[in-house]
Write a protein that holds these residues in place. Sequence first.
Motif, mmCIF file in Angstrom:
data_model
loop_
_atom_site.group_PDB
_atom_site.id
_atom_site.type_symbol
_atom_site.label_atom_id
_atom_site.label_comp_id
_atom_site.label_asym_id
_atom_site.label_seq_id
_atom_site.Cartn_x
_atom_site.Cartn_y
_atom_site.Cartn_z
ATOM 1 N N THR A 139 -37.325 42.335 -52.781
ATOM 2 C CA THR A 139 -38.193 42.438 -53.960
ATOM 3 C C THR A 139 -37.818 41.327 -54.937
ATOM 4 O O THR A 139 -36.663 40.901 -55.005
ATOM 5 N N ILE A 141 -38.268 41.548 -58.215
ATOM 6 C CA ILE A 141 -37.936 42.117 -59.526
ATOM 7 C C ILE A 141 -36.974 43.283 -59.323
ATOM 8 O O ILE A 141 -36.977 43.930 -58.275
ATOM 9 N N PRO A 142 -36.146 43.578 -60.286
ATOM 10 C CA PRO A 142 -35.247 44.737 -60.168
ATOM 11 C C PRO A 142 -36.040 46.042 -60.283
ATOM 12 O O PRO A 142 -37.123 46.085 -60.857
ATOM 13 N N GLY A 143 -35.472 47.085 -59.729
ATOM 14 C CA GLY A 143 -36.151 48.372 -59.786
ATOM 15 C C GLY A 143 -35.331 49.443 -59.090
ATOM 16 O O GLY A 143 -34.153 49.248 -58.751
ATOM 17 N N ILE A 166 -41.360 51.365 -54.929
ATOM 18 C CA ILE A 166 -40.364 50.958 -55.909
ATOM 19 C C ILE A 166 -40.903 51.207 -57.325
ATOM 20 O O ILE A 166 -42.074 50.914 -57.620
ATOM 21 N N TYR A 167 -40.023 51.732 -58.174
ATOM 22 C CA TYR A 167 -40.345 51.837 -59.601
ATOM 23 C C TYR A 167 -39.676 50.671 -60.311
ATOM 24 O O TYR A 167 -38.457 50.519 -60.277
ATOM 25 N N ALA A 168 -40.517 49.817 -60.944
ATOM 26 C CA ALA A 168 -39.994 48.637 -61.617
ATOM 27 C C ALA A 168 -40.586 48.575 -63.025
ATOM 28 O O ALA A 168 -41.794 48.366 -63.186
ATOM 29 N N GLU A 170 -40.464 46.290 -65.252
ATOM 30 C CA GLU A 170 -41.066 44.993 -65.542
ATOM 31 C C GLU A 170 -42.477 44.912 -64.985
ATOM 32 O O GLU A 170 -43.403 44.409 -65.651
ATOM 33 N N ARG A 223 -45.454 53.215 -59.483
ATOM 34 C CA ARG A 223 -44.712 52.632 -58.359
ATOM 35 C C ARG A 223 -45.577 51.593 -57.641
ATOM 36 O O ARG A 223 -46.802 51.706 -57.638
ATOM 37 N N GLN A 244 -30.595 51.582 -56.639
ATOM 38 C CA GLN A 244 -31.091 50.518 -57.502
ATOM 39 C C GLN A 244 -31.137 49.202 -56.746
ATOM 40 O O GLN A 244 -30.252 48.884 -55.962
ATOM 41 N N ALA A 247 -32.996 41.928 -58.269
ATOM 42 C CA ALA A 247 -33.964 40.916 -57.858
ATOM 43 C C ALA A 247 -33.379 40.055 -56.742
ATOM 44 O O ALA A 247 -32.275 39.527 -56.859
#
Length: 283
Positions: A139, A141-143, A166-168, A170, A223, A244, A247
């Motif tokens: 991914t 982006i972090p999430g 994924i829940y992100a 951003e 998500r 968790q 990125a």
Amino acid sequence: MKNLRFTMMTFALIFMVMTACSKQQDNAASTSQKDVNGVVQDSSGKTVLYWYDPMTPGQKFDKPGKSPFMDMQLEPKYAETNDANASNNSADNGVIISSQSVQNLGIRLEKAGNRSFGEALSAIGRIEPDERRFYAVQTRIPGFVERLFVRAVGDPVVKGQKVAEIYAPELLAAQQEYLALLTLNDIDNDGSLKQAARNRLRLLEMSESEVVGITKTGKASIRFGVYAPASGVLAELGVREGGQLMAGSSLMQITDLSQVWLIAEVPEKDAARLKLGLAAEVR
């Protein structure tokens, strides 16, 4: 006088008997010494193929007598009457082997033909995935991983299959920005801002179908989905549900097994026998 006459008659009778016996012996000898294909036969009644010395069986003779090699008499070699190869009782037809010898020696007959033969090369090998067919799922982006649809190494996947959600935060903020621009027609007359916000969602790995979905509903999706880039099996799972993601971190790794490698451990002394394109049999 009478005694002299009796004696002469006795000698004449003995002479006649001896003469008759001599004729019978000559007839028997001539019968026993008859030839068959130029080979002198014996009185056994069997067909003699040739005479030979048992100590030097390779040398053949056409009549009996003493061996020129050893101080012994020659032996007759009879034809095998039950052998199909001796139908004409001639040694020139080929090699004659008795059925008992064939059984004792384990001789097997097979039709002549072209065959490839030579020393085979055997080696221990193993099947491994093609290293050019590994696919890392990441991914940008972090999430947080909220759902996993493949949970164990070896699970099969199909290209385009959703493998995780994924829940992100951003990405959620970017969706809300895009939806807000959709309602501000007076500010964005040419739609450039809306297109820029849409492209940002795509760069953050939101699929086109998901973007179309939030555009129609006007609601942001909490998500976003992660999809398999290729068909294969799960080779590595880097995170579990609830974990968790940073990125660029690897979520999982997929291996395409439609083409694999065979790694053979060939001894160094046999390496020179290998050639490009050489056929191999795998067992």
